[in-house]
Structure formats: C-alpha cells, structure tokens
Design a protein around this motif. Structure first.
Motif, PDB file in Angstrom:
ATOM      1  N   THR A  43       0.848  -1.185   0.000  1.00  0.00           N
ATOM      2  CA  THR A  43       0.000   0.000   0.000  1.00  0.00           C
ATOM      3  C   THR A  43       0.885   1.237   0.000  1.00  0.00           C
ATOM      4  O   THR A  43       1.687   1.436   0.918  1.00  0.00           O
ATOM      5  N   ALA A  44       0.725   2.046  -1.025  1.00  0.00           N
ATOM      6  CA  ALA A  44       1.515   3.277  -1.129  1.00  0.00           C
ATOM      7  C   ALA A  44       0.747   4.409  -0.457  1.00  0.00           C
ATOM      8  O   ALA A  44      -0.284   4.860  -0.957  1.00  0.00           O
ATOM      9  N   ALA A  45       1.242   4.871   0.697  1.00  0.00           N
ATOM     10  CA  ALA A  45       0.573   5.944   1.436  1.00  0.00           C
ATOM     11  C   ALA A  45       1.027   7.314   0.966  1.00  0.00           C
ATOM     12  O   ALA A  45       0.234   8.264   0.952  1.00  0.00           O
ATOM     13  N   VAL A  46       2.305   7.446   0.609  1.00  0.00           N
ATOM     14  CA  VAL A  46       2.848   8.711   0.111  1.00  0.00           C
ATOM     15  C   VAL A  46       3.658   8.402  -1.143  1.00  0.00           C
ATOM     16  O   VAL A  46       4.479   7.479  -1.144  1.00  0.00           O
ATOM     17  N   ILE A  47       3.424   9.197  -2.208  1.00  0.00           N
ATOM     18  CA  ILE A  47       4.052   8.908  -3.494  1.00  0.00           C
ATOM     19  C   ILE A  47       4.721  10.169  -4.029  1.00  0.00           C
ATOM     20  O   ILE A  47       4.050  11.171  -4.325  1.00  0.00           O
ATOM     21  N   SER A  67      -5.680  10.176   2.073  1.00  0.00           N
ATOM     22  CA  SER A  67      -4.866  10.883   1.077  1.00  0.00           C
ATOM     23  C   SER A  67      -3.376  10.780   1.364  1.00  0.00           C
ATOM     24  O   SER A  67      -2.553  11.073   0.497  1.00  0.00           O
ATOM     25  N   GLY A  68      -3.008  10.412   2.599  1.00  0.00           N
ATOM     26  CA  GLY A  68      -1.597  10.253   2.946  1.00  0.00           C
ATOM     27  C   GLY A  68      -1.032  11.365   3.800  1.00  0.00           C
ATOM     28  O   GLY A  68       0.152  11.335   4.171  1.00  0.00           O
ATOM     29  N   LYS A  69      -1.867  12.326   4.185  1.00  0.00           N
ATOM     30  CA  LYS A  69      -1.354  13.500   4.891  1.00  0.00           C
ATOM     31  C   LYS A  69      -0.826  13.169   6.283  1.00  0.00           C
ATOM     32  O   LYS A  69       0.210  13.699   6.705  1.00  0.00           O
ATOM     33  N   SER A  70      -1.516  12.292   7.025  1.00  0.00           N
ATOM     34  CA  SER A  70      -1.050  11.959   8.376  1.00  0.00           C
ATOM     35  C   SER A  70       0.215  11.112   8.328  1.00  0.00           C
ATOM     36  O   SER A  70       1.096  11.244   9.178  1.00  0.00           O
ATOM     37  N   THR A  71       0.295  10.226   7.342  1.00  0.00           N
ATOM     38  CA  THR A  71       1.534   9.465   7.160  1.00  0.00           C
ATOM     39  C   THR A  71       2.691  10.407   6.852  1.00  0.00           C
ATOM     40  O   THR A  71       3.799  10.262   7.379  1.00  0.00           O
ATOM     41  N   LEU A  72       2.423  11.390   6.015  1.00  0.00           N
ATOM     42  CA  LEU A  72       3.464  12.345   5.635  1.00  0.00           C
ATOM     43  C   LEU A  72       4.017  13.082   6.846  1.00  0.00           C
ATOM     44  O   LEU A  72       5.240  13.197   7.012  1.00  0.00           O
ATOM     45  N   ILE A  73       3.136  13.574   7.722  1.00  0.00           N
ATOM     46  CA  ILE A  73       3.633  14.360   8.852  1.00  0.00           C
ATOM     47  C   ILE A  73       4.416  13.486   9.824  1.00  0.00           C
ATOM     48  O   ILE A  73       5.362  13.947  10.474  1.00  0.00           O
ATOM     49  N   ARG A  74       4.067  12.212   9.899  1.00  0.00           N
ATOM     50  CA  ARG A  74       4.818  11.300  10.779  1.00  0.00           C
ATOM     51  C   ARG A  74       6.180  10.946  10.202  1.00  0.00           C
ATOM     52  O   ARG A  74       7.088  10.569  10.935  1.00  0.00           O
ATOM     53  N   MET A  75       6.319  11.104   8.904  1.00  0.00           N
ATOM     54  CA  MET A  75       7.639  10.925   8.303  1.00  0.00           C
ATOM     55  C   MET A  75       8.541  12.121   8.606  1.00  0.00           C
ATOM     56  O   MET A  75       9.764  11.981   8.666  1.00  0.00           O
TER      57      MET A  75
END
Length: 435
Positions: A43-47, A67-75
């Motif tokens: 599963t691609a969360a951020v691309i 959309s991947g926004k929460s994954t992005l901020i945790r990165m």
C-alpha cells in the motif's frame, strides 16, 4: 546548507512511504508508472512528495481521509521510516541517522501536537507542559517558571495544578500546544490538532494559533481535512490526493486557479469571504482628484466618470477626504479655487489585507466605492459593492457602482454653472481693468 537554503526550515524531496511486502520494489513500479491500486501486497501511502517549508510560515497539508497526509507528517519527525526520498531539517537529514541523533533532533528542532491531545493523565497541566524541559534536563524551578509563562500565553493561567481530565477538550488542546511551545523547537507539527473540537472552540483555537504565530514566528506544518481551516490558517497549502501532492500554493492560488478538476471541486464550497482579501478584488480608483486641483477640475473629473463624488488625495496618494459634485459647484459659484474648505472626511477606509467578511458593513456605509489603503495610508484601490458581491461566487462581473450620495448632476447643469462662473470671472476682470 548553502546561503540560498537559510530561509528553508524543512525540505522533502521525492518522498515515498509504502507499507506491506517488498516496499522498495513497489517504489520502482510506481516510478515506472504502475497505478497505486495495482501494487499487489503493498500500500503506497505517500508517493513522490516534494515540498519546502519556509521559516516562520504556516504550511498546511490538506486532503481527505486516506490521502496520505497523516503518514506524511509522521515521516517528517521520524515516527515513520522513509521508503524512498529525503527529508532535511535545517539542512540536516533525519532519515537513516542513529536513533540517539533522531531523538536529539526531536528535542531540539521538531515538536508535535496530536489530534487527541496525548496528554499524560496522571500529571498536572503544568507538569505536562514542563515535560519536554524535563527530558532536556532543565532544573525543576526553571521548568515550573517556563510552564507558568506558557500557560498564560495560551490562556490557561491558573490551571496549572489541575489534571487533564478536569479540563474541556479545547483547554486540553491548549495544553498540548503549550507543551509543544515549551519544547522551544524551530518546527511545530500539528496533526489534525483541532478536528476533535466543537466548531466554536475550533475557530477560537485557530484564532489563537494565528495570534501565537504572529508573536513567536514558529515554523508550523498543519494537517487538516477541512479546506476552510486550511484557507484560514495557511500561508501556503499542499493539497494531497491518493498519496500524491497535486497542488501547492497560497490560499488565493488554490481558490482562484485550481490545478485540476479535483482541486476545483474541493474549493467549490469554501467560504470565500474568509479567504479573499480586499487586495484580491479591488479595482483601480476612479475618479480621483488631486488635493491641489481646483473645483472646476474636480467637477469635470466626476462628470467624465458619471459619478457624483470622488476621493481627494495628496501628492503622496494619501487620502485627504472626499468631495461631491454639488460641493464643487458651491465653490465655483463663490469663486473659490481651493478644495480644502469643503472636503468631507472619508467614512471608512480598509486595508488591502482585510478579508471580505469584514468589508460588508463598511461597504454599505460608504457613499463611494470602498477605499482600500496600504500600510502607509495611500489609496491603492476601491471596491464597489457589486464587485464585493460578485467576488463571493459566480455571477455578473460588473465592476462599476454608479449610485453614490445622490444622482450625478446632469452635464448640462454643470456646463451652465461653469459658463456662469466664467462670465462672472470675466466681468470681475473687466471691472478691475476699468478701475
């Protein structure tokens, strides 16, 4: 970090986050054009996310659930590993570094405010706020003094000895913000920080965040699914869809020039009155009379524009007042050549940074199209009422407002008055010559 990088607090380049089997293979397939939903077992969360966050700005990442926004901020603070790409904080990478160095980066440079507060329930409010200082080894007296100072800053003075359970949701979120501020980091990450709050409390917290930002000039990355919130808070906004950033721009850019149909559909229901400013919709001021001009010039200027009044400005374009056609005619009949004695004060001028929501009452009360001034008080534009209304949604694009004070005096009457004044002036000159 090069000289050109000093204005950038955080930079992300080519970020990917893939969960599941063989994530690096999935990244290569995505780069080759494989659709996100065709990645078997992954599963691609951020691309391929790339962006820069400038020092002192509020950078909002907005998107729907998934959309991947929460994954992005945790990165951005190392809570999620990066599958591919780079993240730098103040020019230093945070991926692939030892755990001890990552912890030091979090302590010194990046703090976070969570959606559900994440307070320590067994500690008092003051102790929660002071916790980051405790981790840094700050002595107890200094921690307590700092906690008291910051609690007052967020409107919680006197609540330091309470437990989190004794506070409302809005107050608990203030504690979360206070704790992040106590850490005194360069960057503040806020993940859906206000979404669990009631609407009125949420708006109050948004206002307070902007107020704190004006005072402290932190660099803030704010995650939200609410476009109105994004438009209200963000200096710039990144819109995410299906793991990808589809547009980055100012609120005005997003609202007036959406990058694609998805963004355009997103902004259809946005409250434009809280996003667009006077500077976005103002028009060239017309007519305008110079303060040193005589009443004849003023009258002809108004007549040519089919207006019954005009703003009067000094040489530096600062507003000196306003004049009506009837007042100009009075001066002519009296033989006066200066406007100063009959100028009326401008009912109200607005700043070019004022949002449209704040312009309705001044626009109704103003007999002329609403005057717009810059920081120095110079007249830079006007907003007719019809333009203000048209800016809030689709409709006729008319840009002129004719009805001001009273109907303009007919040209024939003006010409007659000017002719009479000329005749009187000529008679006076002849009489002086005879003497």
């Amino acid at each position: 970090m090069t000289e050109n990088d000093t204005s950038i607090a955080l930079r992300a380049e080519g970020l990917y986050k893939v969960f599941g089997r063989r994530p690096h293979d999935a990244v290569e397939r995505l780069r080759a054009g494989t659709p996100r939903d065709e990645l078997d077992g992954a599963t691609a969360a951020v691309i391929d996310a790339s962006f820069e966050v400038r020092r002192g700005e509020i950078f909002v990442v907005m998107g729907l659930s998934g959309s991947g926004k929460s994954t992005l901020i945790r990165m951005l603070n190392g809570l999620h590993d990066i599958t591919a790409g780079t993240i730098t904080v103040n020019g230093e990478p945070i991926a692939g570094i030892p755990a001890s160095r990552l912890r030091a980066t979090r302590r010194e440079h990046v703090s976070m405010v969570f959606q559900h507060f994440a307070l320590l329930p067994h500690r008092t409010v003051a102790a929660n706020v002071a916790y980051p200082l405790e981790l840094k080894g700050v002595d107890r007296r200094s921690r307590e003094a700092k906690a008291t100072e910051i609690l007052a800053m967020v409107g919680l003075e006197g609540w330091g000895d309470k437990l989190p359970a004794e506070l409302s949701g809005g107050m608990q979120q203030r504690v979360g913000i206070a704790r992040a501020l106590a850490a005194d980091t360069d960057i503040l990450l806020m993940d859906e920080a206000f979404s669990a709050l009631d609407p009125l409390i949420r708006r109050e917290m948004q206002d307070q965040l902007i107020e704190l930002q004006q005072r402290l000039q932190k660099t803030i990355v704010f995650i939200t699914h609410d476009l109105n919130e994004a438009m209200y808070l963000g200096d710039r906004i990144a819109v995410m869809r299906d793991g990808r950033i589809v547009q980055i721009g100012t609120p005005e850019d997003i609202l007036t020039d959406p990058a694609n149909d998805y963004v355009e559909q997103f902004v259809q229901d946005v409250d434009r009155a809280r996003v667009l400013t006077a500077g976005n919709v103002m028009e060239r001021p017309r007519p305008v009379v110079a303060e040193g001009a005589g009443p004849r010039t003023a009258l002809r200027t108004m007549r040519d524009a089919y207006m019954s009044a005009a703003y009067v400005v000094g040489r530096d374009r600062r507003l000196a007042g306003m004049i009506t056609d009837r007042d100009a005619m009075k001066l002519i009949r009296r033989g006066e050549s200066a406007l100063a004695s009959i100028l009326k004060p401008v009912p109200q001028a607005v700043s070019q940074d004022d949002v449209l929501m704040d312009l309705f009452v001044p626009a109704v009360e103003s007999p002329l199209p609403l005057a717009v001034t810059d920081d120095t008080g110079r007249l830079v534009g006007v907003i007719p009422r019809v333009t203000l209304l048209a800016a809030l949604g689709p409709g006729p694009g008319s840009t002129e407002e004719i009805t001001v004070l009273q109907p303009p005096i007919p040209s024939t009457v003006i010409d007659q008055v000017l002719a009479e004044a000329d005749a009187a002036a000529a008679a006076a000159a002849d009489s002086e010559e005879v003497r």
